[in-house]
Design a protein around this motif. Structure first.
Motif, PDB file in Angstrom:
ATOM      1  N   THR A  19     -48.765  12.478 -21.023  1.00  0.00           N
ATOM      2  CA  THR A  19     -47.921  11.288 -21.072  1.00  0.00           C
ATOM      3  C   THR A  19     -46.561  11.589 -20.449  1.00  0.00           C
ATOM      4  N   ALA A  20     -46.010  10.606 -19.741  1.00  0.00           N
ATOM      5  CA  ALA A  20     -44.683  10.784 -19.161  1.00  0.00           C
ATOM      6  C   ALA A  20     -43.971   9.443 -19.115  1.00  0.00           C
ATOM      7  N   SER A  21     -42.674   9.499 -18.910  1.00  0.00           N
ATOM      8  CA  SER A  21     -41.878   8.284 -18.803  1.00  0.00           C
ATOM      9  C   SER A  21     -40.637   8.609 -17.995  1.00  0.00           C
ATOM     10  N   ALA A  22     -40.004   7.569 -17.477  1.00  0.00           N
ATOM     11  CA  ALA A  22     -38.800   7.788 -16.676  1.00  0.00           C
ATOM     12  C   ALA A  22     -37.908   6.562 -16.739  1.00  0.00           C
ATOM     13  N   LEU A  23     -36.632   6.794 -16.617  1.00  0.00           N
ATOM     14  CA  LEU A  23     -35.659   5.710 -16.561  1.00  0.00           C
ATOM     15  C   LEU A  23     -34.394   6.250 -15.908  1.00  0.00           C
ATOM     16  N   ARG A  50     -42.239   6.699 -36.043  1.00  0.00           N
ATOM     17  CA  ARG A  50     -41.800   5.290 -36.078  1.00  0.00           C
ATOM     18  C   ARG A  50     -41.334   4.878 -34.689  1.00  0.00           C
ATOM     19  N   PRO A  51     -41.704   3.664 -34.276  1.00  0.00           N
ATOM     20  CA  PRO A  51     -41.266   3.215 -32.944  1.00  0.00           C
ATOM     21  C   PRO A  51     -39.771   2.922 -32.950  1.00  0.00           C
ATOM     22  N   PRO A  52     -39.124   3.035 -31.801  1.00  0.00           N
ATOM     23  CA  PRO A  52     -37.706   2.687 -31.736  1.00  0.00           C
ATOM     24  C   PRO A  52     -37.537   1.183 -31.911  1.00  0.00           C
ATOM     25  N   PRO A  53     -36.360   0.736 -32.392  1.00  0.00           N
ATOM     26  CA  PRO A  53     -36.135  -0.713 -32.506  1.00  0.00           C
ATOM     27  C   PRO A  53     -36.332  -1.363 -31.135  1.00  0.00           C
ATOM     28  N   ALA A  54     -36.994  -2.524 -31.149  1.00  0.00           N
ATOM     29  CA  ALA A  54     -37.349  -3.175 -29.874  1.00  0.00           C
ATOM     30  C   ALA A  54     -36.129  -3.427 -28.995  1.00  0.00           C
ATOM     31  N   ASP A  55     -34.979  -3.736 -29.626  1.00  0.00           N
ATOM     32  CA  ASP A  55     -33.813  -4.074 -28.799  1.00  0.00           C
ATOM     33  C   ASP A  55     -33.088  -2.836 -28.267  1.00  0.00           C
ATOM     34  N   SER A  56     -33.583  -1.644 -28.641  1.00  0.00           N
ATOM     35  CA  SER A  56     -32.960  -0.428 -28.097  1.00  0.00           C
ATOM     36  C   SER A  56     -33.668   0.033 -26.823  1.00  0.00           C
ATOM     37  N   ILE A  57     -34.749  -0.679 -26.462  1.00  0.00           N
ATOM     38  CA  ILE A  57     -35.551  -0.232 -25.322  1.00  0.00           C
ATOM     39  C   ILE A  57     -35.045  -0.815 -24.007  1.00  0.00           C
ATOM     40  N   VAL A  58     -34.835   0.069 -23.063  1.00  0.00           N
ATOM     41  CA  VAL A  58     -34.367  -0.353 -21.746  1.00  0.00           C
ATOM     42  C   VAL A  58     -35.507  -0.177 -20.748  1.00  0.00           C
ATOM     43  N   LYS A  85     -22.444  28.679 -35.767  1.00  0.00           N
ATOM     44  CA  LYS A  85     -21.495  28.774 -34.664  1.00  0.00           C
ATOM     45  C   LYS A  85     -22.267  29.009 -33.351  1.00  0.00           C
ATOM     46  N   GLY A  86     -21.900  28.290 -32.304  1.00  0.00           N
ATOM     47  CA  GLY A  86     -22.548  28.494 -31.013  1.00  0.00           C
ATOM     48  C   GLY A  86     -23.839  27.718 -30.819  1.00  0.00           C
ATOM     49  N   ASP A  87     -24.262  26.983 -31.837  1.00  0.00           N
ATOM     50  CA  ASP A  87     -25.507  26.208 -31.717  1.00  0.00           C
ATOM     51  C   ASP A  87     -25.401  25.163 -30.606  1.00  0.00           C
ATOM     52  N   ASN A  88     -26.554  24.873 -30.025  1.00  0.00           N
ATOM     53  CA  ASN A  88     -26.644  23.810 -29.029  1.00  0.00           C
ATOM     54  C   ASN A  88     -27.569  22.734 -29.601  1.00  0.00           C
ATOM     55  N   ILE A  89     -27.001  21.585 -29.872  1.00  0.00           N
ATOM     56  CA  ILE A  89     -27.782  20.500 -30.473  1.00  0.00           C
ATOM     57  C   ILE A  89     -27.900  19.380 -29.432  1.00  0.00           C
ATOM     58  N   ILE A  90     -29.148  18.956 -29.172  1.00  0.00           N
ATOM     59  CA  ILE A  90     -29.356  17.898 -28.179  1.00  0.00           C
ATOM     60  C   ILE A  90     -29.979  16.671 -28.855  1.00  0.00           C
ATOM     61  N   PHE A  91     -29.431  15.531 -28.562  1.00  0.00           N
ATOM     62  CA  PHE A  91     -30.021  14.279 -29.026  1.00  0.00           C
ATOM     63  C   PHE A  91     -30.652  13.601 -27.811  1.00  0.00           C
ATOM     64  N   VAL A  92     -31.958  13.392 -27.894  1.00  0.00           N
ATOM     65  CA  VAL A  92     -32.691  12.818 -26.761  1.00  0.00           C
ATOM     66  C   VAL A  92     -33.270  11.473 -27.158  1.00  0.00           C
ATOM     67  N   SER A  93     -32.903  10.435 -26.448  1.00  0.00           N
ATOM     68  CA  SER A  93     -33.548   9.152 -26.679  1.00  0.00           C
ATOM     69  C   SER A  93     -34.814   9.116 -25.828  1.00  0.00           C
ATOM     70  N   THR A  94     -35.927   8.645 -26.414  1.00  0.00           N
ATOM     71  CA  THR A  94     -37.158   8.599 -25.630  1.00  0.00           C
ATOM     72  C   THR A  94     -37.052   7.519 -24.574  1.00  0.00           C
ATOM     73  N   LEU A  95     -37.679   7.790 -23.462  1.00  0.00           N
ATOM     74  CA  LEU A  95     -37.723   6.810 -22.388  1.00  0.00           C
ATOM     75  C   LEU A  95     -39.085   6.129 -22.431  1.00  0.00           C
ATOM     76  N   HIS A  96     -39.147   4.928 -21.908  1.00  0.00           N
ATOM     77  CA  HIS A  96     -40.438   4.227 -21.905  1.00  0.00           C
ATOM     78  C   HIS A  96     -40.830   3.721 -20.537  1.00  0.00           C
ATOM     79  N   GLY A  97     -39.912   3.766 -19.584  1.00  0.00           N
ATOM     80  CA  GLY A  97     -40.225   3.237 -18.262  1.00  0.00           C
ATOM     81  C   GLY A  97     -41.306   4.052 -17.569  1.00  0.00           C
ATOM     82  N   GLY A  98     -41.999   3.386 -16.660  1.00  0.00           N
ATOM     83  CA  GLY A  98     -43.029   4.098 -15.920  1.00  0.00           C
ATOM     84  C   GLY A  98     -43.384   3.320 -14.676  1.00  0.00           C
TER      85      GLY A  98
END
Lengths: 527, 112
Positions: free
Chosen positions: A236-240, A271-279, B99-112
């Protein structure tokens, strides 16, 4: 009881098909074993050099070759035997695949596995085009293509299998044409509809591996669930914009409840992300090579999985042996480093799909108990304003016609699209206040609100105040691309008190610049 | 907003990164060097939950907090990665930040 009938029928159909395939594989395996046993028999006791040869051959020679080679050693080659010589690939295929076949990672064995493989590609867009093109080039025997959309102009910058002359054509047919021209040896099966819970089981059944190239969370959950239930590995992959993400899931594809199987999409995202957070790519944009790269990586991961799989035991989950723990690859075109690999969790103990407590089963697809759209939340159209706060594009055109300069004299027009979009095209006289800027304005009375703004935002804030207060009677029209953000902006202006307690009219242009193009000026650019 | 925390509090330097579009909520900046107080208000060692709260209060200027935090935790669709590993491998929100930790917050993408 009656309501269980369709579910039971589906289950029987699925099991029968699986059994048929297993029987076919077994027959094939028996035939090969018999053939090589016969050859060894005719050879009689082997000399040590022959034993060495046999050992070397057993190390990785394909069965078909082994039979041929040993037979050739056993007897002098007669002209007739030469004619009968059977090679597992055609002359053209040897030439076509030679460059990848001479690599240790593929070899003839790997090439034959690819040829026997059936791969399903869900979505023939920015990911699906390059993924299927490379898999076709590599010689995957059967490619299934699923997509219900037709080719549009806005697809062409990234969806490389669709040419300009194929705009309006169903994407699966356009892609199949492209694939055939790359490699006529590939058999394409097209499914000209969107994937749904009703059709997913039957569509997936015949394939060895699934590639998710879709563009929405509902389809991603559906694809992953079906892959777990049917025991298919999933790439699976995705891009934006400038970023992409890639995962190989359900690999090895062990049955639900077996904790040694690979995690599924729900394990990573229960859990799916909130629908309005999807771009979407349509709203957020995407660079062609970014999404293309992710599709190419999907093809690569698929080739790695397919060439490693034991073709005989692939139905038995134990035939899978991944060398790497599950990971998420993140690509970010404008960061250094561009690639990152993140270690992922294993299967979730309470996963709804792949754990002992799984509630998603083959029956749940056909019974209608799974509503993926509802699970992910429908994106409802924005409807924040009342009729008197909205103005149709045609009526606003009349307002401009009546104004002294035929533009915005006597009223204020605020365009809330981002600056980069405003720079592509805008109505003369409009003032650009990017939505993101407006959004970062704190509500009035928030402590420290001024110091929180950067200088650019402060400047805009100041300019806007000047514009709005210059004449308390001048109405304010807000416009955006489609007429959604403009409504939110109108609300926000009123919260900030810009309407002077209701004295000043603030409203939006219904349907935004798209409506302007449709109803007023068809020469206005649409992007 | 450094002035809101008492000067006497011990801090540790960590890096926090936002990706997948989350950077837009954090002044369009992907990488932030953060001096995180080593202990929370109750004196317990700072963990990821505390970091998330701290980021919301002191780093995030965008008022749309619900695009980052929902029901007191990071919203669904955001992966938290601690030193290149899924936070679920490290104890999730309870992980004590080092100390020195690297924390990343990644939002999932859905485009394709």
């Amino acid at each position: 009881m009656a309501d269980r009938i369709p579910a039971l029928e589906t289950q029987i159909r699925l099991l029968e098909a699986r059994l048929r395939r297993l029987k076919g594989d077994l027959a094939e395996a028996r035939k090969t074993a018999e053939a090589s046993a016969q050859v060894y028999e005719t050879l009689g006791p082997l000399s040590s050099s022959e034993k060495d040869l046999k050992l070397a051959i057993d190390g990785g020679f394909p069965d078909a070759w082994r039979t041929e080679t040993l037979a050739a050693l056993a007897q002098p080659v007669s002209p007739e035997a030469k004619q009968k010589k059977h090679w597992p690939l055609s002359q053209e295929e040897y030439r076509r695949y030679g460059r990848q076949m001479i690599m240790r990672e593929v070899g003839l064995e790997g090439q034959l596995k690819l040829k026997r493989s059936r791969v399903l590609i869900v979505g023939l867009g920015g990911l699906g085009c390059p993924a299927s093109a490379y898999l076709a080039g590599a010689g995957v025997g059967t490619l299934g293509l699923v997509d219900g959309d037709v080719v549009e102009d806005s697809n062409l910058h990234r969806q490389i299998l669709h040419g300009t002359e194929r705009v309006g054509m169903p994407k699966v047919l356009s892609a199949a044409e492209g694939i055939k021209s790359i490699n006529p040896w590939v058999s394409c099966r097209t499914y000209e509809s969107h994937l749904s819970a009703e059709n997913v089981m039957e569509t997936f059944l015949d394939y060895d591996l699934v590639i998710d190239c879709s563009d929405n969370p509902a389809t991603r959950y559906l694809v992953s669930d079906a892959c777990v239930v049917l025991g298919k590995p999933l790439v699976t992959a995705s891009a934006l914009r400038t970023e992409g993400q890639l995962m190989v899931l359900n690999y090895p594809p062990r049955p639900p409840g077996d904790t040694t199987g690979g995690p599924c999409y729900r394990c990573v995202f229960p859990r799916p992300p909130p629908a309005d957070s999807i771009v979407t790519c349509g709203d957020g944009g995407v660079l062609g090579p970014v999404v293309g790269l992710m599709g190419v990586l999907q093809a690569l991961e698929a080739i790695k999985v397919l060439t490693k799989t034991d073709p005989i035991s692939k139905e038995a989950a134990d035939g899978w042996a991944p060398t790497e723990p599950p990971s998420l690859t993140i690509f970010s075109a404008y960061s250094a480093p561009q690639f990152r690999s993140i270690r992922l969790r294993s299967r979730r103990a309470k996963c709804a799909t792949c754990s002992v407590q799984a509630t998603v089963t083959a029956e749940s697809f056909t019974s209608g108990s799974l509503d993926y759209i509802q699970f992910c939340g429908a994106i409802h159209s924005v409807n924040l304003l009342s009729t008197w706060e909205r103005m149709p594009a045609r009526d606003y055109a009349a307002v401009r016609n009546r104004s002294a300069d035929k533009e915005t004299k006597g009223h204020v027009l605020i365009d809330v699209r981002e600056r980069v979009q405003f720079d592509i095209c805008h109505l003369d006289g409009s003032f650009n206040l990017p939505f993101s800027c407006l959004n970062s304005w704190p509500a009035p009375g928030t402590p420290g609100s001024e110091s929180n703004e950067d200088s650019e935002t402060q400047k805009l804030h100041h300019q806007l105040q000047q514009l709005i207060v210059r004449d308390p009677d001048e109405p304010v029209y807000v416009i955006c691309r489609l007429g959604n953000d403009s409504q939110i902006a109108v609300k926000k202006f009123k919260e900030l008190g810009f309407d002077n307690g209701g004295i000043k009219w603030i409203g939006d242009i219904t349907g935004g610049l798209r409506a302007w193009k449709k109803d007023v000026d068809d020469g206005f650019p649409e992007y | 907003m450094a002035e809101t925390k008492p000067e006497t509090v011990d801090v540790m330097d960590i890096t926090v990164e936002f990706t997948g579009g989350l950077e837009m909520l954090f002044s369009n900046k992907r990488k932030h060097n953060i001096s995180l107080p080593s202990k929370d208000a109750s004196g317990a060692p700072a963990n990821i939950n505390f970091l998330v709260e701290y980021l919301c209060k002191h780093v995030m200027k965008d008022p749309r907090k619900d695009l980052f935090v929902l029901d007191d935790t990071v919203r669904p669709g955001i992966l938290v990665l601690i030193n290149e590993a899924d936070w679920e491998l490290e104890g999730e929100g309870e992980y004590a930040v080092q100390k020195g930790d690297n924390i990343i917050f990644v939002s999932t993408l859905h485009g394709g």
